[in-house]
Design a protein around this motif. Structure first.
Motif, PDB file in Angstrom:
ATOM      1  N   ARG A 213       0.876  -0.839   0.031  1.00  0.00           N
ATOM      2  CA  ARG A 213       0.039   0.034   0.210  1.00  0.00           C
ATOM      3  C   ARG A 213       0.922   1.157   0.378  1.00  0.00           C
ATOM      4  O   ARG A 213       0.735   2.470  -0.355  1.00  0.00           O
ATOM      5  N   ALA A 214       1.554   1.550   0.703  1.00  0.00           N
ATOM      6  CA  ALA A 214       2.708   2.377   0.129  1.00  0.00           C
ATOM      7  C   ALA A 214       3.479   2.418  -0.677  1.00  0.00           C
ATOM      8  O   ALA A 214       3.305   4.097  -1.028  1.00  0.00           O
ATOM      9  N   ASP A 215       3.992   1.829  -1.310  1.00  0.00           N
ATOM     10  CA  ASP A 215       4.020   1.976  -3.042  1.00  0.00           C
ATOM     11  C   ASP A 215       3.533   2.183  -3.528  1.00  0.00           C
ATOM     12  O   ASP A 215       3.480   3.347  -4.474  1.00  0.00           O
ATOM     13  N   PHE A 216       1.611   1.669  -3.747  1.00  0.00           N
ATOM     14  CA  PHE A 216       0.790   2.223  -4.258  1.00  0.00           C
ATOM     15  C   PHE A 216       0.343   3.404  -4.002  1.00  0.00           C
ATOM     16  O   PHE A 216      -0.078   4.388  -5.007  1.00  0.00           O
ATOM     17  N   SER A 217       0.265   4.008  -3.058  1.00  0.00           N
ATOM     18  CA  SER A 217       0.124   5.088  -2.607  1.00  0.00           C
ATOM     19  C   SER A 217       0.765   6.308  -3.042  1.00  0.00           C
ATOM     20  O   SER A 217       0.720   7.780  -3.013  1.00  0.00           O
ATOM     21  N   ARG A 218       2.405   5.682  -2.639  1.00  0.00           N
ATOM     22  CA  ARG A 218       3.617   6.950  -3.729  1.00  0.00           C
ATOM     23  C   ARG A 218       3.174   7.052  -5.351  1.00  0.00           C
ATOM     24  O   ARG A 218       4.448   6.798  -5.967  1.00  0.00           O
ATOM     25  N   LYS A 219       2.053   5.618  -5.857  1.00  0.00           N
ATOM     26  CA  LYS A 219       2.050   5.447  -7.082  1.00  0.00           C
ATOM     27  C   LYS A 219       3.227   4.894  -7.859  1.00  0.00           C
ATOM     28  O   LYS A 219       3.967   5.417  -9.392  1.00  0.00           O
ATOM     29  N   LEU A 220       4.327   3.973  -7.004  1.00  0.00           N
ATOM     30  CA  LEU A 220       4.975   3.070  -7.346  1.00  0.00           C
ATOM     31  C   LEU A 220       5.226   1.921  -8.136  1.00  0.00           C
ATOM     32  O   LEU A 220       5.570   1.668  -8.654  1.00  0.00           O
ATOM     33  N   VAL A 221       3.968   1.629  -7.408  1.00  0.00           N
ATOM     34  CA  VAL A 221       3.406  -0.033  -8.169  1.00  0.00           C
ATOM     35  C   VAL A 221       2.180   1.036  -8.971  1.00  0.00           C
ATOM     36  O   VAL A 221       1.136   1.467  -8.356  1.00  0.00           O
ATOM     37  N   SER A 222       1.167   0.143  -9.752  1.00  0.00           N
ATOM     38  CA  SER A 222      -0.198  -0.117 -10.357  1.00  0.00           C
ATOM     39  C   SER A 222      -1.155  -1.039  -9.678  1.00  0.00           C
ATOM     40  O   SER A 222      -2.807  -0.212  -9.402  1.00  0.00           O
ATOM     41  N   LYS A 223      -0.592  -1.993  -8.594  1.00  0.00           N
ATOM     42  CA  LYS A 223      -2.235  -2.817  -8.232  1.00  0.00           C
ATOM     43  C   LYS A 223      -1.250  -2.422  -6.606  1.00  0.00           C
ATOM     44  O   LYS A 223       0.077  -2.338  -6.175  1.00  0.00           O
ATOM     45  N   TYR A 224      -2.644  -2.509  -5.490  1.00  0.00           N
ATOM     46  CA  TYR A 224      -2.832  -2.994  -4.415  1.00  0.00           C
ATOM     47  C   TYR A 224      -2.783  -3.795  -3.982  1.00  0.00           C
ATOM     48  O   TYR A 224      -3.810  -4.298  -4.166  1.00  0.00           O
ATOM     49  N   GLU A 225      -1.446  -4.646  -3.783  1.00  0.00           N
ATOM     50  CA  GLU A 225      -1.436  -5.754  -3.712  1.00  0.00           C
ATOM     51  C   GLU A 225      -0.993  -6.419  -2.094  1.00  0.00           C
ATOM     52  O   GLU A 225      -0.002  -5.942  -1.453  1.00  0.00           O
ATOM     53  N   TRP A 226      -1.445  -8.332  -1.372  1.00  0.00           N
ATOM     54  CA  TRP A 226      -1.169  -8.778  -1.037  1.00  0.00           C
ATOM     55  C   TRP A 226       0.657  -9.610  -0.866  1.00  0.00           C
ATOM     56  O   TRP A 226       0.338 -10.641  -2.369  1.00  0.00           O
ATOM     57  N   ILE A 227       1.279  -9.241  -0.372  1.00  0.00           N
ATOM     58  CA  ILE A 227       2.595  -9.540  -0.963  1.00  0.00           C
ATOM     59  C   ILE A 227       3.949 -10.209   0.335  1.00  0.00           C
ATOM     60  O   ILE A 227       4.930 -10.508   0.114  1.00  0.00           O
ATOM     61  N   ASP A 228       3.724 -10.083   1.064  1.00  0.00           N
ATOM     62  CA  ASP A 228       3.931 -10.734   2.292  1.00  0.00           C
ATOM     63  C   ASP A 228       3.509 -10.330   3.587  1.00  0.00           C
ATOM     64  O   ASP A 228       1.971 -10.420   3.824  1.00  0.00           O
ATOM     65  N   THR A 229       3.714 -11.248   4.489  1.00  0.00           N
ATOM     66  CA  THR A 229       3.498 -11.503   5.905  1.00  0.00           C
ATOM     67  C   THR A 229       2.880 -10.311   6.588  1.00  0.00           C
ATOM     68  O   THR A 229       3.524  -9.369   5.722  1.00  0.00           O
ATOM     69  N   GLY A 230       2.652  -9.935   7.571  1.00  0.00           N
ATOM     70  CA  GLY A 230       2.020  -8.305   8.963  1.00  0.00           C
ATOM     71  C   GLY A 230       1.093  -8.529   9.641  1.00  0.00           C
ATOM     72  O   GLY A 230       0.267  -9.617   9.504  1.00  0.00           O
TER      73      GLY A 230
END
Length: 378
Positions: A213-230
């Motif tokens: 989500r952090a990269d998505f909000s910075r428009k560094l990625v095009s999709k808001y995805e689940w990629i790790d634990t947390g």
């Protein structure tokens, strides 16, 4: 109780900022006040990256996740500390190696750390008890020599320093608490400090429930995805707004608490000189932040009698930690090979915390000390 051990206090614009947060229309995490708080720590203390959490325990759990520990790895933890310091790493399936305190200071004995290190040791966790620094010169040398990850548990160490450097800036990672018993409060709440660039990106992912989500909000990625634990580590804007009001007034809070600490120190020196009590020994280059003022009694029995004596005057003094190595959980579930930890055991049985909070008057400090002197007939 006429003089409680602790009393939460609203120092500034807590309710005003909470209303502002509501008016802004976003009261979930990572809003305006969250960013204000995080920026405060980065700008005031020079921490590289800060993330607010719902508690210090959550911040520690993020540390454990960031360390990428494997089953069988070892983590060195002081035995004289709160359960959260160890619990975060227990969940990762590692072996907890408990370390002893100094004889005259509840902090981890830096001279005994190396004897606990094996080829399986990956992490060293230190706790700055009562806001007083551990022996950081020695600890940093050990960390570098053995290539360990250093985590500073600064739950009690807001605005404390070692050799003019703020605590929380030494470790690869550090954590703070804003529980209502701390100097700066938000009821519950914590902070993760990341001083190593290698941990920053993943910390943001863990903080946002394992998503990018952090990269998505910075428009560094095009999709808001689940990629790790947390997990859901973010506090609400209500908590952040309360906290920011406290942070704005931190120097005023600190000045008052430190003045109380030094009044206790001055008033109880005679008892210390007469060997009735000990006051604990701060190391060179360490400051006090006025978080805890404690005395060391001769025995558990003496401490309990003093607690009861003060309570008869409506004054609440309290003991503190039980040594984790002696806990029922540790004995049942942890494969701990640590030898007898005599100093941690001693503080478990003899350390007594005296009342300290913003509204405590200097005249009340003197009253408490006079009762203690009467108890010891000095």
């Amino acid at each position: 109780m006429k003089i409680p051990y602790n009393k939460p206090f609203l120092i500034g614009k807590e309710t005003k900022y909470i209303k502002e947060a509501i008016k802004l229309g976003k009261i979930s995490g990572n809003g305006t006040f969250t960013k204000k708080c995080q920026n405060f720590f980065q700008e005031t203390f020079g921490f590289k990256k800060c993330l607010l959490t719902t508690s210090c325990t959550d911040a520690l759990e993020m540390c454990a996740l960031l360390c990428n520990l494997e089953h069988g790895d070892e983590v060195i933890v002081p035995s004289y500390t709160f359960v959260s310091t160890a619990l975060a790493f227990v969940r990762e399936g590692v072996n907890i190696i408990f370390a002893d305190s100094y004889d005259n200071n509840p902090n981890i004995d830096a001279d005994k750390i190396e004897s606990l290190i094996t080829e399986k040791t990956k992490v060293l966790v230190i706790v700055h008890y009562a806001g007083s620094a551990c022996e950081m010169n020695k600890i940093m040398q050990i960390v570098e020599k053995h290539n360990l990850i250093l985590i500073e548990d600064c739950a009690q160490a807001f605005d404390s320093y070692y050799d003019k450097k703020p605590l929380g800036s030494f470790g690869h990672l550090a954590v703070f608490s804003f529980h209502e018993t701390k100097n700066i409060i938000s009821g519950e709440g914590g902070l993760l400090v990341i001083n190593d660039d290698n941990f920053i990106k993943r910390a943001e992912i863990l903080w946002e429930k394992g998503t990018n989500r952090a990269d998505f909000s910075r428009k560094l990625v095009s999709k808001y995805e689940w990629i790790d634990t947390g997990s859901s580590f973010l506090p609400s804007e209500i908590i952040a707004a309360f906290l920011y009001a406290q942070l704005e007034n931190y120097q005023k809070i600190q000045k008052k608490r430190i003045s109380i600490w030094f009044e206790y120190f001055k008033q109880l020196q005679a008892l210390c000189r007469n060997n009735k009590i000990s006051l604990g020994c701060q190391i060179d280059k360490a400051t006090t932040n006025g978080h805890i003022f404690y005395i060391i009694c001769k025995s558990n029995d003496e401490r309990q009698k003093l607690i009861d004596y003060l309570k008869s005057f409506d004054i609440l003094a309290v003991s503190h930690y039980l040594s984790l190595a002696n806990s029922p959980f540790a004995k049942k579930h942890l494969k701990n090979k640590t030898n007898h930890l005599e100093n941690a055991d001693k503080f478990e049985n003899t350390l007594l915390r005296l009342p300290i909070y913003y509204e405590l008057k200097i005249s009340q400090v003197r009253e408490i000390c006079n009762h203690i002197k009467d108890f010891y007939k000095v």
